[in-house]
Design a protein around this motif. Sequence first.
Motif, PDB file in Angstrom:
ATOM      1  N   LYS A  21       0.837  -1.202   0.000  1.00 48.33           N
ATOM      2  CA  LYS A  21       0.000   0.000   0.000  1.00 48.33           C
ATOM      3  C   LYS A  21       0.870   1.250   0.000  1.00 48.33           C
ATOM      4  O   LYS A  21       0.595   2.214  -0.728  1.00 48.33           O
ATOM      5  CB  LYS A  21      -0.916  -0.009   1.231  1.00 48.33           C
ATOM      6  CG  LYS A  21      -1.791   1.242   1.381  1.00 48.33           C
ATOM      7  CD  LYS A  21      -2.794   1.387   0.246  1.00 48.33           C
ATOM      8  CE  LYS A  21      -3.691   2.601   0.439  1.00 48.33           C
ATOM      9  NZ  LYS A  21      -4.643   2.785  -0.673  1.00 48.33           N
ATOM     10  N   HIS A  22       1.938   1.258   0.798  1.00 43.74           N
ATOM     11  CA  HIS A  22       2.849   2.409   0.848  1.00 43.74           C
ATOM     12  C   HIS A  22       3.583   2.577  -0.482  1.00 43.74           C
ATOM     13  O   HIS A  22       3.785   3.688  -0.966  1.00 43.74           O
ATOM     14  CB  HIS A  22       3.864   2.228   1.984  1.00 43.74           C
ATOM     15  CG  HIS A  22       4.865   3.336   2.084  1.00 43.74           C
ATOM     16  ND1 HIS A  22       6.105   3.272   1.479  1.00 43.74           N
ATOM     17  CD2 HIS A  22       4.793   4.560   2.692  1.00 43.74           C
ATOM     18  CE1 HIS A  22       6.768   4.390   1.736  1.00 43.74           C
ATOM     19  NE2 HIS A  22       6.001   5.184   2.462  1.00 43.74           N
ATOM     20  N   ALA A  23       3.952   1.457  -1.100  1.00 42.39           N
ATOM     21  CA  ALA A  23       4.730   1.511  -2.347  1.00 42.39           C
ATOM     22  C   ALA A  23       3.931   2.083  -3.512  1.00 42.39           C
ATOM     23  O   ALA A  23       4.466   2.821  -4.345  1.00 42.39           O
ATOM     24  CB  ALA A  23       5.240   0.111  -2.701  1.00 42.39           C
ATOM     25  N   VAL A  24       2.617   1.781  -3.580  1.00 46.50           N
ATOM     26  CA  VAL A  24       1.809   2.211  -4.731  1.00 46.50           C
ATOM     27  C   VAL A  24       1.096   3.542  -4.514  1.00 46.50           C
ATOM     28  O   VAL A  24       0.614   4.140  -5.469  1.00 46.50           O
ATOM     29  CB  VAL A  24       0.751   1.146  -5.116  1.00 46.50           C
ATOM     30  CG1 VAL A  24       1.405  -0.155  -5.502  1.00 46.50           C
ATOM     31  CG2 VAL A  24      -0.262   0.937  -3.991  1.00 46.50           C
ATOM     32  N   GLN A  25       1.032   4.012  -3.270  1.00 43.10           N
ATOM     33  CA  GLN A  25       0.276   5.228  -2.977  1.00 43.10           C
ATOM     34  C   GLN A  25       0.878   6.427  -3.715  1.00 43.10           C
ATOM     35  O   GLN A  25       2.026   6.805  -3.507  1.00 43.10           O
ATOM     36  CB  GLN A  25       0.276   5.507  -1.468  1.00 43.10           C
ATOM     37  CG  GLN A  25      -1.009   6.109  -0.975  1.00 43.10           C
ATOM     38  CD  GLN A  25      -1.088   6.092   0.548  1.00 43.10           C
ATOM     39  OE1 GLN A  25      -0.077   6.080   1.235  1.00 43.10           O
ATOM     40  NE2 GLN A  25      -2.293   6.081   1.084  1.00 43.10           N
ATOM     41  N   GLY A  26       0.072   7.021  -4.625  1.00 41.50           N
ATOM     42  CA  GLY A  26       0.532   8.176  -5.389  1.00 41.50           C
ATOM     43  C   GLY A  26       1.705   7.856  -6.295  1.00 41.50           C
ATOM     44  O   GLY A  26       2.520   8.736  -6.610  1.00 41.50           O
ATOM     45  N   ASN A  27       1.812   6.629  -6.738  1.00 47.72           N
ATOM     46  CA  ASN A  27       2.962   6.201  -7.531  1.00 47.72           C
ATOM     47  C   ASN A  27       2.500   5.510  -8.810  1.00 47.72           C
ATOM     48  O   ASN A  27       1.335   5.142  -8.957  1.00 47.72           O
ATOM     49  CB  ASN A  27       3.826   5.249  -6.705  1.00 47.72           C
ATOM     50  CG  ASN A  27       5.294   5.328  -7.057  1.00 47.72           C
ATOM     51  OD1 ASN A  27       5.680   5.913  -8.065  1.00 47.72           O
ATOM     52  ND2 ASN A  27       6.131   4.741  -6.218  1.00 47.72           N
ATOM     53  N   GLU A  28       3.433   5.348  -9.755  1.00 51.62           N
ATOM     54  CA  GLU A  28       3.154   4.612 -10.985  1.00 51.62           C
ATOM     55  C   GLU A  28       3.112   3.115 -10.676  1.00 51.62           C
ATOM     56  O   GLU A  28       4.067   2.561 -10.126  1.00 51.62           O
ATOM     57  CB  GLU A  28       4.235   4.906 -12.027  1.00 51.62           C
ATOM     58  CG  GLU A  28       4.093   6.259 -12.692  1.00 51.62           C
ATOM     59  CD  GLU A  28       2.883   6.318 -13.608  1.00 51.62           C
ATOM     60  OE1 GLU A  28       2.724   5.415 -14.448  1.00 51.62           O
ATOM     61  OE2 GLU A  28       2.077   7.255 -13.470  1.00 51.62           O
ATOM     62  N   VAL A  29       2.004   2.470 -11.028  1.00 47.18           N
ATOM     63  CA  VAL A  29       1.760   1.101 -10.577  1.00 47.18           C
ATOM     64  C   VAL A  29       2.682   0.077 -11.236  1.00 47.18           C
ATOM     65  O   VAL A  29       3.283  -0.760 -10.559  1.00 47.18           O
ATOM     66  CB  VAL A  29       0.286   0.720 -10.831  1.00 47.18           C
ATOM     67  CG1 VAL A  29       0.059  -0.756 -10.571  1.00 47.18           C
ATOM     68  CG2 VAL A  29      -0.619   1.552  -9.939  1.00 47.18           C
ATOM     69  N   LEU A  89      -4.027  -6.057 -11.981  1.00 47.60           N
ATOM     70  CA  LEU A  89      -5.353  -5.628 -11.529  1.00 47.60           C
ATOM     71  C   LEU A  89      -5.342  -5.233 -10.051  1.00 47.60           C
ATOM     72  O   LEU A  89      -5.919  -4.210  -9.666  1.00 47.60           O
ATOM     73  CB  LEU A  89      -6.364  -6.747 -11.761  1.00 47.60           C
ATOM     74  CG  LEU A  89      -6.710  -7.081 -13.212  1.00 47.60           C
ATOM     75  CD1 LEU A  89      -7.573  -8.345 -13.280  1.00 47.60           C
ATOM     76  CD2 LEU A  89      -7.420  -5.918 -13.892  1.00 47.60           C
ATOM     77  N   ALA A  90      -4.668  -6.030  -9.227  1.00 46.54           N
ATOM     78  CA  ALA A  90      -4.660  -5.776  -7.784  1.00 46.54           C
ATOM     79  C   ALA A  90      -3.924  -4.485  -7.437  1.00 46.54           C
ATOM     80  O   ALA A  90      -4.381  -3.701  -6.601  1.00 46.54           O
ATOM     81  CB  ALA A  90      -4.017  -6.959  -7.057  1.00 46.54           C
ATOM     82  N   TYR A  91      -2.792  -4.245  -8.088  1.00 49.31           N
ATOM     83  CA  TYR A  91      -2.012  -3.032  -7.802  1.00 49.31           C
ATOM     84  C   TYR A  91      -2.772  -1.783  -8.236  1.00 49.31           C
ATOM     85  O   TYR A  91      -2.753  -0.762  -7.551  1.00 49.31           O
ATOM     86  CB  TYR A  91      -0.653  -3.093  -8.500  1.00 49.31           C
ATOM     87  CG  TYR A  91       0.433  -3.746  -7.685  1.00 49.31           C
ATOM     88  CD1 TYR A  91       1.562  -3.046  -7.290  1.00 49.31           C
ATOM     89  CD2 TYR A  91       0.346  -5.089  -7.301  1.00 49.31           C
ATOM     90  CE1 TYR A  91       2.554  -3.653  -6.545  1.00 49.31           C
ATOM     91  CE2 TYR A  91       1.333  -5.705  -6.554  1.00 49.31           C
ATOM     92  CZ  TYR A  91       2.446  -4.973  -6.176  1.00 49.31           C
ATOM     93  OH  TYR A  91       3.427  -5.571  -5.424  1.00 49.31           O
ATOM     94  N   GLN A  92      -3.446  -1.848  -9.363  1.00 54.29           N
ATOM     95  CA  GLN A  92      -4.245  -0.711  -9.824  1.00 54.29           C
ATOM     96  C   GLN A  92      -5.377  -0.424  -8.835  1.00 54.29           C
ATOM     97  O   GLN A  92      -5.658   0.734  -8.507  1.00 54.29           O
ATOM     98  CB  GLN A  92      -4.831  -0.995 -11.213  1.00 54.29           C
ATOM     99  CG  GLN A  92      -3.807  -0.948 -12.338  1.00 54.29           C
ATOM    100  CD  GLN A  92      -3.432   0.474 -12.756  1.00 54.29           C
ATOM    101  OE1 GLN A  92      -3.710   1.442 -12.066  1.00 54.29           O
ATOM    102  NE2 GLN A  92      -2.781   0.591 -13.899  1.00 54.29           N
TER     103      GLN A  92
END
Length: 299
Positions: A21-29, A89-92
């Motif tokens: 969650k921290h890695a993808v927040q406001g980031n390119e997936v 799909l999950a990361y998006q």
Amino acid sequence: MWMYLGLLAALFLGLHNLCKKHAVQGNEVFPVLLGTIGSGFILLVSLFLVSVYLPEQTKGLGLHFTPISLKTHGFIIIKSMIMAASWVLAYQALKHLPITIVTPIRSAGPFFTFIGAIVIYRETPNFLQWIGFFLIIFSVILYSKIGKKEGIVFKRNKWIFAIIGATFLGASSGLYDKFLIQHLSLNPETLQFWFCLYTVLILLVILLITWFPYKEKRKAFKWRWTIVAVGVLLQAADYFYFKALQDPEALIMLLSAIKRSQILIAVVVGGLIFKEQNKRKKMVPLFGILLGVFLILYS
């Protein structure tokens, strides 16, 4: 013993979800996903090199990479394609939805695995297992009601469909894992090594089309330490999960349910860290899911 290994896998998965969650927040997936799988692959390559030069010592630690046939490589490529689609799909979905909504939906994975285990592997559930699984599904429906209060209307939100698709594909991969481990006799580290390699190659193709050509997207990507943590924790979780599956008495339906106990970490700790809404109300369906898991284990 395989149940304890399943609980260890759940522990690492719970920590993995928090870091994700921290890695993808406001980031390119997509580059985050490649970074996590790539980090895990680097760890496996390191272990592979150690096994080449210190074979006796690594065998004693339960790390032994074995040669496999071309046909087996084909089976592993299929798993890589399934999981690459599930992760995309999950990361998006995770980028656009609260972790306290995403994780409980993912907890419905055991239901799909449950059905597959009955149809494919002829695993026979008892009365308490039926109650436990339907209790999990009912709890996920209850989460959807709470999600509406956060502006997340399940019927109209495309990221909800994305996480449901990711959950179905993940459950399919879990059923496929039993075939790879028990029927093809693959050991965990060998499966992880080749699976990671093929997944990295698939993700590179996706990034060559969707990310590398666009300068703005490349600039938007932020490197975070949690990207590496996600990759390492995922490999640790997979290792214990595959080790559990090596036991011929292991039931994939129960292992899948045991892994869902990871939501205790994701919902309670994750809700506090990311300061998400309605944490107390989410404890009610969380209790329902945990009760469902307990009934399965007790039975």
